[in-house]
Structure formats: structure tokens, C-alpha cells
Design a protein around this motif. Structure first.
Motif, PDB file in Angstrom:
ATOM      1  N   ASP A   1     -12.090  -3.261  -4.443  1.00  0.00           N
ATOM      2  CA  ASP A   1     -12.841  -3.441  -3.681  1.00  0.00           C
ATOM      3  C   ASP A   1     -12.921  -4.895  -3.111  1.00  0.00           C
ATOM      4  N   GLN A   2     -12.322  -5.686  -3.852  1.00  0.00           N
ATOM      5  CA  GLN A   2     -12.101  -7.183  -3.355  1.00  0.00           C
ATOM      6  C   GLN A   2     -10.873  -7.079  -2.419  1.00  0.00           C
ATOM      7  N   SER A   3      -9.937  -6.339  -2.784  1.00  0.00           N
ATOM      8  CA  SER A   3      -8.936  -6.368  -1.770  1.00  0.00           C
ATOM      9  C   SER A   3      -9.298  -5.583  -0.255  1.00  0.00           C
ATOM     10  N   LEU A   4     -10.167  -4.682  -0.459  1.00  0.00           N
ATOM     11  CA  LEU A   4     -10.531  -3.958   0.801  1.00  0.00           C
ATOM     12  C   LEU A   4     -11.306  -4.941   1.573  1.00  0.00           C
ATOM     13  N   GLY A   5     -12.059  -6.098   0.964  1.00  0.00           N
ATOM     14  CA  GLY A   5     -12.868  -6.995   1.725  1.00  0.00           C
ATOM     15  C   GLY A   5     -11.889  -8.054   2.366  1.00  0.00           C
ATOM     16  N   LEU A   6     -10.630  -8.154   2.108  1.00  0.00           N
ATOM     17  CA  LEU A   6      -9.554  -9.379   2.570  1.00  0.00           C
ATOM     18  C   LEU A   6      -9.376  -9.017   4.027  1.00  0.00           C
ATOM     19  N   SER A   7      -9.969  -9.953   4.959  1.00  0.00           N
ATOM     20  CA  SER A   7     -10.120  -9.737   6.229  1.00  0.00           C
ATOM     21  C   SER A   7      -8.893 -10.326   7.138  1.00  0.00           C
ATOM     22  N   THR A   8      -8.068 -11.123   6.412  1.00  0.00           N
ATOM     23  CA  THR A   8      -6.939 -11.715   7.362  1.00  0.00           C
ATOM     24  C   THR A   8      -5.719 -11.439   6.679  1.00  0.00           C
ATOM     25  N   PRO A   9      -4.712 -11.721   7.432  1.00  0.00           N
ATOM     26  CA  PRO A   9      -3.167 -11.233   7.159  1.00  0.00           C
ATOM     27  C   PRO A   9      -3.038 -12.076   5.984  1.00  0.00           C
ATOM     28  N   THR A  10      -3.157 -13.352   6.068  1.00  0.00           N
ATOM     29  CA  THR A  10      -3.102 -14.361   5.097  1.00  0.00           C
ATOM     30  C   THR A  10      -3.422 -13.934   3.701  1.00  0.00           C
ATOM     31  N   ARG A  11      -4.836 -13.500   3.724  1.00  0.00           N
ATOM     32  CA  ARG A  11      -5.267 -13.244   2.316  1.00  0.00           C
ATOM     33  C   ARG A  11      -4.727 -11.766   1.982  1.00  0.00           C
ATOM     34  N   ARG A  12      -4.320 -10.904   2.737  1.00  0.00           N
ATOM     35  CA  ARG A  12      -3.710  -9.710   2.215  1.00  0.00           C
ATOM     36  C   ARG A  12      -2.293  -9.716   1.671  1.00  0.00           C
ATOM     37  N   ALA A  13      -1.631 -10.827   2.386  1.00  0.00           N
ATOM     38  CA  ALA A  13      -0.364 -11.280   1.998  1.00  0.00           C
ATOM     39  C   ALA A  13      -0.337 -11.814   0.448  1.00  0.00           C
ATOM     40  N   ILE A  14      -1.395 -12.650   0.378  1.00  0.00           N
ATOM     41  CA  ILE A  14      -1.593 -13.181  -0.897  1.00  0.00           C
ATOM     42  C   ILE A  14      -1.903 -12.317  -2.001  1.00  0.00           C
ATOM     43  N   TRP A  15      -2.663 -11.284  -1.628  1.00  0.00           N
ATOM     44  CA  TRP A  15      -2.979 -10.026  -2.522  1.00  0.00           C
ATOM     45  C   TRP A  15      -1.746  -9.719  -3.205  1.00  0.00           C
ATOM     46  N   ALA A  16      -0.671  -9.548  -2.379  1.00  0.00           N
ATOM     47  CA  ALA A  16       0.656  -9.007  -3.061  1.00  0.00           C
ATOM     48  C   ALA A  16       1.418  -9.905  -3.757  1.00  0.00           C
ATOM     49  N   THR A  17       1.070 -11.024  -3.878  1.00  0.00           N
ATOM     50  CA  THR A  17       1.959 -12.114  -4.577  1.00  0.00           C
ATOM     51  C   THR A  17       1.803 -12.111  -6.072  1.00  0.00           C
ATOM     52  N   GLY A  18       2.738 -12.452  -6.945  1.00  0.00           N
ATOM     53  CA  GLY A  18       2.681 -12.483  -8.156  1.00  0.00           C
ATOM     54  C   GLY A  18       3.059 -11.264  -8.786  1.00  0.00           C
ATOM     55  N   THR A  19       3.386 -11.369 -10.351  1.00  0.00           N
ATOM     56  CA  THR A  19       3.588 -10.316 -11.106  1.00  0.00           C
ATOM     57  C   THR A  19       2.645 -10.240 -12.344  1.00  0.00           C
ATOM     58  N   PRO A  20       2.392  -9.032 -12.684  1.00  0.00           N
ATOM     59  CA  PRO A  20       1.585  -8.876 -14.101  1.00  0.00           C
ATOM     60  C   PRO A  20       2.189  -9.501 -15.047  1.00  0.00           C
ATOM     61  N   THR A  21       1.443 -10.044 -16.049  1.00  0.00           N
ATOM     62  CA  THR A  21       1.894 -10.531 -17.376  1.00  0.00           C
ATOM     63  C   THR A  21       1.675  -9.561 -18.428  1.00  0.00           C
ATOM     64  N   SER A  22       0.771  -8.535 -18.209  1.00  0.00           N
ATOM     65  CA  SER A  22       0.712  -7.386 -19.020  1.00  0.00           C
ATOM     66  C   SER A  22       1.067  -6.312 -18.398  1.00  0.00           C
ATOM     67  N   ARG A  23       1.450  -5.355 -19.345  1.00  0.00           N
ATOM     68  CA  ARG A  23       1.964  -3.780 -18.680  1.00  0.00           C
ATOM     69  C   ARG A  23       0.916  -2.863 -18.870  1.00  0.00           C
ATOM     70  N   LEU A  24       0.832  -2.120 -17.913  1.00  0.00           N
ATOM     71  CA  LEU A  24      -0.072  -0.905 -18.186  1.00  0.00           C
ATOM     72  C   LEU A  24       0.900   0.168 -18.325  1.00  0.00           C
ATOM     73  N   THR A  25       0.612   1.268 -19.114  1.00  0.00           N
ATOM     74  CA  THR A  25       1.651   2.298 -19.321  1.00  0.00           C
ATOM     75  C   THR A  25       0.734   3.529 -19.113  1.00  0.00           C
ATOM     76  N   GLY A  26       1.403   4.779 -19.217  1.00  0.00           N
ATOM     77  CA  GLY A  26       0.872   5.995 -19.375  1.00  0.00           C
ATOM     78  C   GLY A  26      -0.164   6.225 -18.086  1.00  0.00           C
ATOM     79  N   PRO A  27      -0.976   7.028 -18.449  1.00  0.00           N
ATOM     80  CA  PRO A  27      -2.179   7.263 -17.327  1.00  0.00           C
ATOM     81  C   PRO A  27      -2.849   6.211 -16.665  1.00  0.00           C
ATOM     82  N   TRP A  28      -3.064   5.092 -17.446  1.00  0.00           N
ATOM     83  CA  TRP A  28      -3.711   3.734 -16.826  1.00  0.00           C
ATOM     84  C   TRP A  28      -2.795   3.353 -15.805  1.00  0.00           C
ATOM     85  N   LYS A  29      -1.468   3.243 -15.879  1.00  0.00           N
ATOM     86  CA  LYS A  29      -0.479   2.797 -14.970  1.00  0.00           C
ATOM     87  C   LYS A  29      -0.682   3.812 -13.727  1.00  0.00           C
ATOM     88  N   THR A  30      -0.664   5.016 -14.124  1.00  0.00           N
ATOM     89  CA  THR A  30      -0.707   5.818 -12.767  1.00  0.00           C
ATOM     90  C   THR A  30      -2.016   5.713 -12.074  1.00  0.00           C
TER      91      THR A  30
END
Length: 185
Positions: free
Chosen positions: A96-125
Motif C-alpha cells: 500500500d505504501q508503494s502504491l501511494g508513491l506519487s513521484t518517479p523519484t520515490r518510485r525509483a527509491i522504492w526499488a533500491t537496496g537488497t533485503p538482508t533476510s530471505r524469504l523462501t517457499g510460499p512466502w517468497k512466491t
């Protein structure tokens, strides 16, 4: 042209300050990756607005109050096994927060970084499906956010209520969840 590569150094510092890769930076400032490449190679001098936009992006990235895709994965992974309701809440809140990002800058920031934790199996899907759905507006998608693969056996993260429709997109992937459970408003 700035002498000795100062323009390139300044652009790279701003791009790195925002946490962008080159395609995310190009999206944030509204140019093509090849145009950004021309700026970085100093074949073309960017307008002052390009520099101001990148400075603004770096400042927004440093002061953001919302979750990036990587933050959503970390929040969900922390509770996926111990508290599935909380993990689902984190996924929905991040979506929901990502859907509220109204500028290209904020949408690009949304895609930055890498998770430190891993999801696996069904949660990942589930998580990868939900996050990729929000990126249908053309925003950059993190490179680590692979297309989800269908589960070999159906999975139900929350109790399914009989008589209420399942989410069709998730059902195709083997995840059974009522549509209503995905609505937060």
C-alpha cells in the motif's frame, strides 16, 4: 564542461547517495539510460535541473519514512514463520505504501537496496507476486525481485472463508487467499 571529470564524479556521488543503479537514476530524473550515460561520459552536459533532481532524490532517500521493496521483504521474513498474520500485515502495508508513491523519484527509491533476510517457499512466491503487481505502473523493479514461480502444492497463509472468492492471480500460483484479505482500506 567541468574539468577533470568533476561532472561525472558529482553525478555518480548523487546517484550513489540516492542508492540508485543507472536505470533507476534515469527513471527518477525522467531521461533514458542512454541519455544518463551521455551525462556520465560528459558527452552531454545536463541541465541544472538534472543535478537538482538528483540532489533531491538523494535527500529523499536519506529521509524517507516509507518501506522500500527490500524493507518489505525483511519485515515479512522476520515474522513469516512465527506470526503469519504480522508478516501478511507487513506485506500489505509495504504494498500500500508503494502504491501511494506519487513521484518517479520515490518510485525509483522504492526499488533500491537488497533485503538482508530471505524469504523462501510460499512466502517468497506471495511477497514477490504482491511486490511485482505494484510495479505495473512502469516503475523500476529491483533486480533481485524475480518473477514468482507457481507452488507445487496449494498453500493457505491465512484461514480461507468459504463462500468468498479467492484472489485469482494468487490462485494461479497455488496461493489460496480470499480477495477480501488483501484489501486494507
Amino acid at each position: 564542461m567541468m574539468p577533470g571529470g568533476r561532472l561525472r564524479a558529482r553525478l555518480m556521488a548523487l546517484i550513489e547517495g540516492a542508492g540508485f543503479n543507472r536505470s533507476q537514476a534515469a527513471y527518477a530524473i525522467g531521461c533514458t539510460p542512454s541519455r544518463l550515460g551521455d551525462y556520465l561520459a560528459e558527452r552531454t552536459i545536463p541541465s541544472a535541473m538534472v543535478l537538482l533532481d538528483l540532489e533531491n532524490a538523494a535527500q529523499q532517500a536519506a529521509n524517507r519514512q516509507w518501506m522500500r521493496a527490500a524493507d518489505v521483504i525483511d519485515a515479512a521474513a522476520e515474522h513469516a514463520e512465527s506470526d503469519p498474520m504480522w508478516a501478511m500485515r507487513m506485506l500489505l502495508q509495504g504494498r500500500d505504501q508503494s502504491l501511494g508513491l506519487s513521484t518517479p523519484t520515490r518510485r525509483a527509491i522504492w526499488a533500491t537496496g537488497t533485503p538482508t533476510s530471505r524469504l523462501t517457499g510460499p512466502w517468497k512466491t506471495l511477497a514477490y507476486t504482491m511486490l511485482r503487481e505494484t510495479a505495473r505502473d512502469g516503475r523500476p523493479i529491483p533486480r533481485w525481485l524475480a518473477a514468482p514461480t507457481p507452488l507445487p502444492e496449494p498453500w493457505t497463509p491465512l484461514p480461507v472463508r468459504e463462500g468468498r472468492p479467492l484472489d485469482v492471480g494468487l490462485a494461479k500460483l497455488g496461493i489460496e487467499i480470499n480477495e477480501r484479505e488483501l484489501v486494507t482500506a
